[in-house]
Motif scaffolding. Structure first.
Motif, PDB file in Angstrom:
ATOM      1  N   GLU A 141       0.828  -1.213   0.000  1.00 31.76           N
ATOM      2  CA  GLU A 141       0.000   0.000   0.000  1.00 31.76           C
ATOM      3  C   GLU A 141       0.862   1.263   0.000  1.00 31.76           C
ATOM      4  N   HIS A 142       2.021   1.160   0.610  1.00 32.31           N
ATOM      5  CA  HIS A 142       2.913   2.322   0.693  1.00 32.31           C
ATOM      6  C   HIS A 142       4.048   2.262  -0.320  1.00 32.31           C
ATOM      7  N   GLY A 143       3.885   1.441  -1.359  1.00 31.90           N
ATOM      8  CA  GLY A 143       4.832   1.434  -2.470  1.00 31.90           C
ATOM      9  C   GLY A 143       6.066   0.589  -2.269  1.00 31.90           C
ATOM     10  N   GLY A 144       6.114  -0.160  -1.180  1.00 29.43           N
ATOM     11  CA  GLY A 144       7.275  -0.999  -0.923  1.00 29.43           C
ATOM     12  C   GLY A 144       7.123  -2.396  -1.484  1.00 29.43           C
ATOM     13  N   GLN A 145       8.208  -3.139  -1.446  1.00 33.76           N
ATOM     14  CA  GLN A 145       8.213  -4.534  -1.873  1.00 33.76           C
ATOM     15  C   GLN A 145       8.505  -5.414  -0.658  1.00 33.76           C
ATOM     16  N   VAL A 146       8.005  -6.644  -0.708  1.00 35.47           N
ATOM     17  CA  VAL A 146       8.189  -7.563   0.416  1.00 35.47           C
ATOM     18  C   VAL A 146       9.258  -8.587   0.061  1.00 35.47           C
ATOM     19  N   TYR A 147      10.335  -8.562   0.857  1.00 41.35           N
ATOM     20  CA  TYR A 147      11.393  -9.564   0.734  1.00 41.35           C
ATOM     21  C   TYR A 147      11.183 -10.603   1.829  1.00 41.35           C
ATOM     22  N   MET A 148      11.033 -11.862   1.433  1.00 39.46           N
ATOM     23  CA  MET A 148      10.861 -12.932   2.409  1.00 39.46           C
ATOM     24  C   MET A 148      12.151 -13.737   2.511  1.00 39.46           C
ATOM     25  N   ASP A 149      12.679 -13.812   3.708  1.00 39.88           N
ATOM     26  CA  ASP A 149      13.852 -14.631   3.982  1.00 39.88           C
ATOM     27  C   ASP A 149      13.417 -16.089   3.957  1.00 39.88           C
ATOM     28  N   GLY A 150      14.051 -16.887   3.107  1.00 36.37           N
ATOM     29  CA  GLY A 150      13.625 -18.274   2.920  1.00 36.37           C
ATOM     30  C   GLY A 150      14.278 -19.275   3.849  1.00 36.37           C
ATOM     31  N   ALA A 151      14.880 -18.794   4.951  1.00 33.80           N
ATOM     32  CA  ALA A 151      15.565 -19.719   5.855  1.00 33.80           C
ATOM     33  C   ALA A 151      14.621 -20.774   6.406  1.00 33.80           C
ATOM     34  N   ASN A 152      13.335 -20.430   6.561  1.00 30.90           N
ATOM     35  CA  ASN A 152      12.372 -21.361   7.153  1.00 30.90           C
ATOM     36  C   ASN A 152      11.423 -21.959   6.118  1.00 30.90           C
ATOM     37  N   MET A 153      11.898 -22.038   4.879  1.00 29.62           N
ATOM     38  CA  MET A 153      11.076 -22.585   3.801  1.00 29.62           C
ATOM     39  C   MET A 153      10.708 -24.044   4.040  1.00 29.62           C
ATOM     40  N   ASN A 154      11.470 -24.734   4.901  1.00 30.00           N
ATOM     41  CA  ASN A 154      11.178 -26.141   5.164  1.00 30.00           C
ATOM     42  C   ASN A 154       9.818 -26.332   5.812  1.00 30.00           C
ATOM     43  N   ALA A 155       9.222 -25.260   6.312  1.00 26.13           N
ATOM     44  CA  ALA A 155       7.876 -25.344   6.886  1.00 26.13           C
ATOM     45  C   ALA A 155       6.806 -24.936   5.888  1.00 26.13           C
ATOM     46  N   GLN A 156       7.207 -24.592   4.666  1.00 27.80           N
ATOM     47  CA  GLN A 156       6.228 -24.117   3.682  1.00 27.80           C
ATOM     48  C   GLN A 156       6.006 -25.063   2.509  1.00 27.80           C
TER      49      GLN A 156
END
Length: 965
Positions: free
Chosen positions: A681-696
């Motif tokens: 909403e405020h023009g930013g981008q979301v960076y997701m750290d994938g260190a815990n991808m083993n739960a996804q």
């Protein structure tokens, strides 16, 4: 009795089919608990099935409602056969292209006993040094080798590759130099991939790269630093002393990127006056692997020891006064200094550094010099032969590389003749080509090369008749190197084999017990995944070989990118980042470039929760961003109100949010979609750290949740082993609008228009086969099942231990994700027990400690992974429960506050046997605290190490000879 040899009946065939399916089902081998174990654990949790667990753990709004669209799971045999077919599409040419990459010979004793040995490749980063003495000693050997060869005073335990090591040198020089210049000089004689990475790294920091000829640079512009190649990328050997003196007159620091094999014959960088030396140790027995993994080196002066990026192994002592090794000084500084850290690098290329160091141990100084002299003599012979054929050699002084002017001979004719002999040459331009020889080159290869340039098989001379001068090496080395006994003792295979085994037995790895480290995912690295790494079709490929020769690799990359894209929900994948830290940096740089393209380059605020990984703030600063912290609530979740307030406050400058999911606190945050929406909403981008991808994997996808970028730790979720602290891989996935901004490369043209972030176009390409095998053998169902069991195992541990150690954070239904945080803070007051006391006592029970005091001080973060059986989980829980009972003995006054099994842990065999026993507990209680320890005992080789002593008395090379007397 006569055996019934008739064909099985239909019912028998069904049984055989079921049995065969079970044997060929890899996921059942990868996943630890069997169906009965799973049911028992579910009963412990008060659940009916795994779907109930997922429903109570993962927010409904983000759960996948369909199966991942991946190829059907293959058996180990079938997957290996399929990958072999792919590998055979690669063409293994003799590559004489140089540019920092050379074919070499891996001594078989090193290949079998290190590279292919799970005792070495399944160990973790040596944060618990008492059970990592073997690896630490091997890294100290590596550091000593680099110090000796470069002529500088200290070296680190390796970096990712030569180009990124050069970038780290640039950043360090920028921080040290006081002349306020923003200019960095880069010699045009540097390798092109190094120049590419330097330009990428410099841009967001507003560093001005000046590329030019060091011989004509007039220093009218002040520089804060410079980098020179030694020998130059075209093979020429320069005397850099005058340039270095002029640079120092401005207060600038000079880095020399040097080939370590050449330094056995050439004056070392330190003696030329360099402040920093970087390079690659790839040619010290490490296959090219189409780009990696390899161990870069970084050496500098002792006055800069607290600014060196990465890790340094140092010498200290244990409680008994015995010399011991541990990580020194700035280790893990990202987790302490965060956005003030000097680098975001939190790893090393340990497995490869160990191999390179052992290559030097194996050959010794005489052996290395012999290899270098042979390579140089063959190069000189080739040069003389080419001159006899009428070609001009551009560089009079050289070590192993020639630049040849073709004159009237057409480039196309030369390339066709080379191709006919399966030879790759370096192309400088239409009139010049390059040849770099290596350890594998023979006289027959030299003849082949001369026939290429003769454009016929019949040479007008006999190679034995060619005379050459031995004066092609200027800057001749006179100083000694590798004089320490370690490099002069183990030259018979028997002795080296025993030395390697002795070091291996000092390290706890997955061959001994589970390594339950939160956020690190120490799962099974299956043998079938590892075997293809050493296939020649993958290992002997130069990273800049023509695409036509690497069809197999291209198929591998395309399939892996498609699979990872499906798993994450992203439109594009870049495999180039060769570590998790590189993935973080690359992902944020993609965001930076996206904003620039929209005329919003002013967006430079990065929101980072307090719970984030320590590398996150350091990566943001490297991309020119300013870090704004976001608070967490009492449940460990991101404080949404604080996020909203700060997103609004910085709305016009907001670049990104960095978020780890599940959170670093081990829960699936319910508000994750709202969090992403606020940032967007405020023009930013979301960076997701994938260190815990083993739960996804198979349960939810970052791209669906709302992330724009995510890096993937292939050395965690996708089974590349940690190797004792490296190698790793950190590819990134991006949403469709960010695909144009993925990393590119100046040598091998890629789709993205961002510059290179790693030296090789596809990073550490040869270990991508491991993740390919894992996904191919698991399939969609296996991957999803693995995620569910990882979550089940963590909740089972949390449930079994919650009455002994409070579980700090849980989701709204009282469950954790794939890891849990156990709160030990009250033990300091009740029994004077610190978190380290519990970590060291676990060693006596045969376990590596969980992650200690992070992300919350005084806690341990436990991640069991899906690969550990219920039996192993129970054993680990029993150890922690027994330790809690030992603590109760202290609380009740039955055991002394200072002289107890925890304060004195770990107990070595020597401490139990030698000398008088003066403790208020028995030897048996100290050394054999559990029943299983009497059947198999892993003994720490040193007692508790005094890290502070080592930092006060800093030593990062092998001890002098008198220390062994």
């Amino acid at each position: 009795m006569v055996a019934n040899l008739s064909r099985p009946q239909s019912s028998d065939r069904n049984i055989l089919a079921q049995s065969s399916n079970k044997v060929s089902n890899f996921s059942q081998r990868h996943i630890g608990p069997n169906s009965d174990d799973v049911q028992q654990m579910l009963v412990t949790l008060g659940l009916n099935n795994l779907d109930d667990l997922i429903a109570k753990t993962v927010p409904q709004g983000i759960r996948l409602d369909k199966k991942l669209q991946l190829p059907k799971a293959q058996s180990e045999y079938a997957a290996l056969a399929k990958l072999k077919q792919i590998a055979e599409k690669n063409q293994v040419y003799r590559s004489y292209m140089g540019m920092g990459y050379h074919d070499c010979i891996t001594p078989t004793v090193i290949q079998r006993n290190i590279l292919e040995n799970p005792g070495w490749y399944t160990a973790y980063t040596p944060y618990q040094p008492e059970i990592a003495q073997g690896r630490l000693e091997a890294l100290l050997n590596f550091q000593t080798m680099i110090i000796d060869l470069t002529g500088l005073e200290i070296a680190n335990a390796s970096l990712l590759d030569e180009a990124t090591a050069a970038a780290e040198a640039m950043s360090m020089s920028y921080g040290i130099c006081k002349n306020k210049s923003h200019n960095f000089f880069v010699s045009n004689a540097c390798h092109p991939q190094t120049i590419d990475v330097l330009q990428t790294r410099a841009k967001p920091l507003s560093i001005n790269i000046i590329i030019g000829d060091h011989q004509t640079f007039d220093f009218s512009e002040t520089i804060f630093g410079a980098i020179l190649q030694y020998p130059a990328t075209d093979g020429k050997i320069y005397d850099y002393r005058n340039f270095i003196e002029q640079s120092h007159a401005q207060g600038a620091l000079v880095t020399i990127a040097a080939d370590p094999l050449s330094l056995t014959l050439l004056t070392p960088p330190g003696e030329l006056g360099a402040d920093i030396a970087v390079g690659s140790t790839q040619r010290f027995g490490i296959p090219m692997g189409f780009g990696g993994p390899h161990a870069a080196y970084f050496a500098t002066k002792e006055e800069y020891k607290r600014l060196v990026p990465g890790r340094i192994v140092g010498v200290s002592k244990d409680v008994h006064g015995k010399s011991a090794y541990r990580l020194a000084l700035q280790t893990r500084e990202q987790h302490i200094r965060r956005d003030k850290a000097t680098s975001n690098i939190c790893t090393a290329q340990v497995l490869l550094a160990v191999m390179a160091g052992m290559y030097a141990v194996y050959h010794g100084p005489d052996g290395l010099r012999g290899i270098a002299e042979t390579v140089h003599k063959l190069t000189a012979t080739l040069a003389a032969g080419l001159q006899s054929l009428g070609y001009k050699i551009v560089n009079e002084n050289f070590f192993d590389t020639l630049r040849i002017e073709l004159g009237n001979t057409s480039l196309q004719a030369i390339l066709e003749a080379a191709d006919a002999r399966n030879i790759n040459l370096r192309i400088f331009d239409n009139s010049d080509v390059g040849i770099s020889l290596d350890e594998t080159t023979t006289e027959a290869d030299v003849i082949d090369l001369l026939q290429v340039f003769a454009l016929q098989d019949q040479l007008p001379f006999n190679i034995a008749e060619i005379t050459f001068s031995s004066s092609h090496i200027s800057q001749i080395r006179e100083s000694e190197y590798l004089t320490h006994p370690i490099f002069n003792r183990y030259h018979s295979e028997t002795e080296l084999l025993r030395y390697l085994h002795q070091l291996e037995t000092k390290d706890l790895s997955l061959t001994s017990s589970m390594i339950p480290l939160g956020s690190c995912t120490m799962k099974l690295n299956a043998t079938s995944e590892m075997i293809p790494v050493t296939w020649a079709e993958f290992g002997k490929i130069h990273p800049f070989a023509p695409i036509s020769q690497t069809r197999g690799y291209q198929i591998l990359f395309q399939q892996l990118e498609n699979w990872l894209g499906e798993i994450t929900g992203f439109a594009g994948i870049s495999l180039q980042p060769n570590a998790g830290s590189q993935g973080e940096y690359s992902g944020l740089l993609v965001i930076h470039e996206y904003h620039q393209s929209r005329g919003e380059g002013h967006r430079n605020i990065c929101l980072i929760p307090q719970s984030a990984h320590g590398t996150n703030p350091a990566s943001a600063v490297m991309c020119g961003m300013k870090v704004v912290g976001i608070a967490c609530d009492d449940q460990g979740n991101i404080d949404v109100a604080d996020l909203k307030a700060k997103a609004e406050k910085h709305s016009s400058e907001l670049a990104a949010l960095m978020v780890t999911y599940p959170s670093t606190h081990g829960v699936f945050e319910e508000a994750i979609q709202e969090i992403c929406a606020i940032v967007h909403e405020h023009g930013g981008q979301v960076y997701m750290d994938g260190a815990n991808m083993n739960a996804q994997v198979g349960i939810c996808r970052p791209g669906d949740i709302g992330a724009d970028v995510c890096h993937l730790n292939l050395h965690k979720t996708f089974c590349i082993p940690h190797g004792g602290g490296g190698p790793g891989m950190g590819p990134i996935g991006v949403a469709s609008h960010l695909v144009p901004f993925l990393p590119g490369h100046s040598v091998i043209k890629l789709g993205g228009n961002l510059g290179a972030v790693s030296a090789a176009p596809w990073g550490s390409a040869s270990i991508l086969v491991i993740s390919w095998m894992y996904i191919a053998m698991m399939g969609a169902e296996g991957l999803t099942e693995a995620t569910k069991i990882a979550i089940l195992n963590a909740n089972y541990i949390a449930k079994k231990l919650e009455s002994f150690y409070p579980v700090l954070y849980q989701g709204k239904n009282g469950f954790v994700a794939h890891e849990c945080i156990l709160d030990l803070r009250a033990l300091k007051k009740s029994a004077n027990i610190e978190i380290d006391d519990v970590a060291k006592r676990l060693m006596d029970y045969g376990f590596h400690a969980p992650t200690v005091s992070w992300p919350v001080g005084g806690t341990i973060m436990v991640e069991p992974t899906e690969s550990e059986s219920k039996e192993e989980l129970d054993r680990f829980c029993e150890a922690l429960i027994a330790i809690r009972k030992e603590i109760s003995e202290i609380e009740s006054g039955n055991m002394d506050l200072q002289d107890n099994v925890l304060k004195n842990a770990p107990h070595t065999a020597e401490s139990l046997i030698v000398g008088e026993w003066k403790h208020g507990y028995s030897r048996e209680q100290a050394g054999y605290p559990a029943s299983w320890s009497k059947e198999y005992k892993f003994w720490p080789s040193v007692g508790r190490i005094d890290a502070a002593f080592g930092d006060r008395n800093f030593v990062c090379s092998c001890l002098p000879m008198e220390a062994y007397s």
